[in-house]
Design a protein around this motif. Structure first.
Motif, mmCIF file in Angstrom:
data_model
loop_
_atom_site.group_PDB
_atom_site.id
_atom_site.type_symbol
_atom_site.label_atom_id
_atom_site.label_comp_id
_atom_site.label_asym_id
_atom_site.label_seq_id
_atom_site.Cartn_x
_atom_site.Cartn_y
_atom_site.Cartn_z
ATOM 1 N N LYS A 100 -6.500 -22.178 22.614
ATOM 2 C CA LYS A 100 -6.595 -23.467 23.326
ATOM 3 C C LYS A 100 -5.557 -24.474 22.840
ATOM 4 C CE LYS A 100 -10.777 -23.873 21.744
ATOM 5 N NZ LYS A 100 -10.907 -22.528 21.200
ATOM 6 N N THR A 101 -5.510 -24.633 21.503
ATOM 7 C CA THR A 101 -4.613 -25.641 20.930
ATOM 8 C C THR A 101 -3.152 -25.276 21.212
ATOM 9 O OG1 THR A 101 -6.257 -26.145 19.254
ATOM 10 C CG2 THR A 101 -3.998 -26.800 18.750
ATOM 11 N N ASP A 125 -11.343 -31.553 19.676
ATOM 12 C CA ASP A 125 -12.116 -30.632 18.842
ATOM 13 C C ASP A 125 -12.468 -31.415 17.579
ATOM 14 O OD1 ASP A 125 -13.252 -28.693 17.322
ATOM 15 O OD2 ASP A 125 -11.780 -27.137 17.814
ATOM 16 N N SER A 130 -7.487 -29.335 14.711
ATOM 17 C CA SER A 130 -6.385 -28.541 14.152
ATOM 18 C C SER A 130 -5.016 -28.941 14.703
ATOM 19 C CB SER A 130 -6.614 -27.054 14.427
ATOM 20 O OG SER A 130 -6.423 -26.793 15.800
ATOM 21 N N ASP A 204 -7.780 -31.191 24.179
ATOM 22 C CA ASP A 204 -7.915 -29.920 23.450
ATOM 23 C C ASP A 204 -9.335 -29.869 22.876
ATOM 24 O OD1 ASP A 204 -7.505 -27.600 21.997
ATOM 25 O OD2 ASP A 204 -6.542 -28.642 20.327
#
Ligand SMILES: Nc1ncnc2c1ncn2[C@@H]1O[C@H](COP(=O)(O)OP(=O)(O)OP(=O)(O)O)[C@@H](O)[C@H]1O
Ligand SMILES: [Mg+2]
Length: 274
Positions: A100-101, A125, A130, A204
């Motif tokens: 995803k990121t 998130d 992250s 994200d």
């Protein structure tokens, strides 16, 4: 389903009315572009160096063949959101580590190469942030502090070139589900959109099946992209997740990540269907 779509459309219209304009239309063609109330240029700038891009698979920062799937994803995504007059896109996945990121950063960079678009990438998130590690840049304050009214947005954000703003978290939040579904988060996002006037906002997110963090939040998004990992996400998981996502927002498509074409020599590829 019709009722849900009508409710989502009504919520979006109310948001647009509160924002005082009609989203992405403002930069395309006949409508007068509305200037942000704040200076994007005043944010501290970061760049994605070649070694960082290679280490963290930020292909869109380098260009070439590995970046082209993201340009395709950008074009399809833009076409769909322009058609519907949407701004806010959530990226999530069934389980962890689907990419995803990585996809969110690449899509943001690819979008921002269209210089007339103002693009925002936000690390939602909050449980296991992250983005700051992937971009190797830790902000003074966290996005979750902005959502709680404890920090200015500018303290959480960096600029990449002139038209991409990335807001991140320096620390995790202890009660992400509660914060994400709060009225304070909803209002903070509306204020943010009104002041900064992004054309596209990418969220994200965390994985869907690991916690309920995203459930109360997704009504804040216009639509979602589901990122799945070709080699590890199971079909029942994709199916269950897509169904759940469709209860919460509009599903824009599924991004197939970590998909290998060894014979072509490419390490990965992406595809969508909507
Ligand atoms: N197409 C790809 N091919 C191989 N590895 C990839 C690919 N995309 C991402 N990765 C790697 O997989 C790992 C997880 O990626 P990423 O952090 O983007 O996933 P995520 O879904 O955001 O994870 P999380 O659920 O922890 O937030 C990273 O090490 C990343 O570099
Ligand atoms: Mg992630």
């Amino acid at each position: 389903m019709e009722k849900l779509e009508a409710a989502l459309a009504r919520a979006r219209e109310m948001r647009r009315a509160a924002l005082g304009d009609a989203g992405i239309e403002r930069t395309s063609g006949t409508s007068t572009p509305s200037a942000p109330a704040v200076e994007w240029a005043a944010l501290p700038e970061i760049s994605v160096s070649d070694p960082l891009a290679r280490r963290n698979r930020i292909a869109a920062a380098i260009g070439g063949r590995e970046a082209s799937p993201f340009d395709m994803l950008r074009s399809r995504t833009l076409r769909q959101i322009k058609e519907k007059n949407w701004t806010r896109i959530a990226l999530t996945s069934p389980g962890p580590a689907c990419g995803k990121t990585t996809v969110a950063i690449n899509l943001a960079l690819s979008l921002s190469r269209q210089r007339d678009l103002r693009v925002m990438l936000l690390d939602f998130d909050l449980r296991r942030p992250s983005l700051h590690r992937t971009l190797d840049a830790t902000p003074r304050k966290s996005l979750h502090e902005f959502l709680e009214g404890k920090a200015e947005f500018a303290e959480t954000a960096y600029r990449i070139e002139d038209n991409l703003v990335v807001s991140m978290n320096a620390t995790p939040h202890q009660q992400p589900a509660e914060l994400m579904q709060s009225e304070s988060t909803r209002q903070a996002l509306d204020l943010l959109e009104r002041a900064w006037r992004p054309d596209v906002m990418l969220f994200d997110m965390s994985p869907m099946l690991a916690s309920d963090d995203n459930v109360g939040f997704l009504s804040n998004a216009d639509c979602a992209l589901l990122v799945v990992a070709a080699e590890s996400t199971t079909l029942p998981n994709i199916d269950a997740c897509e169904k759940e996502l469709a209860q919460l927002t509009n599903v824009l498509g599924v991004v197939l990540n970590k998909c290998r074409y060894e014979d072509e020599g490419a390490g990965y590829a992406y595809g969508t269907y909507g």
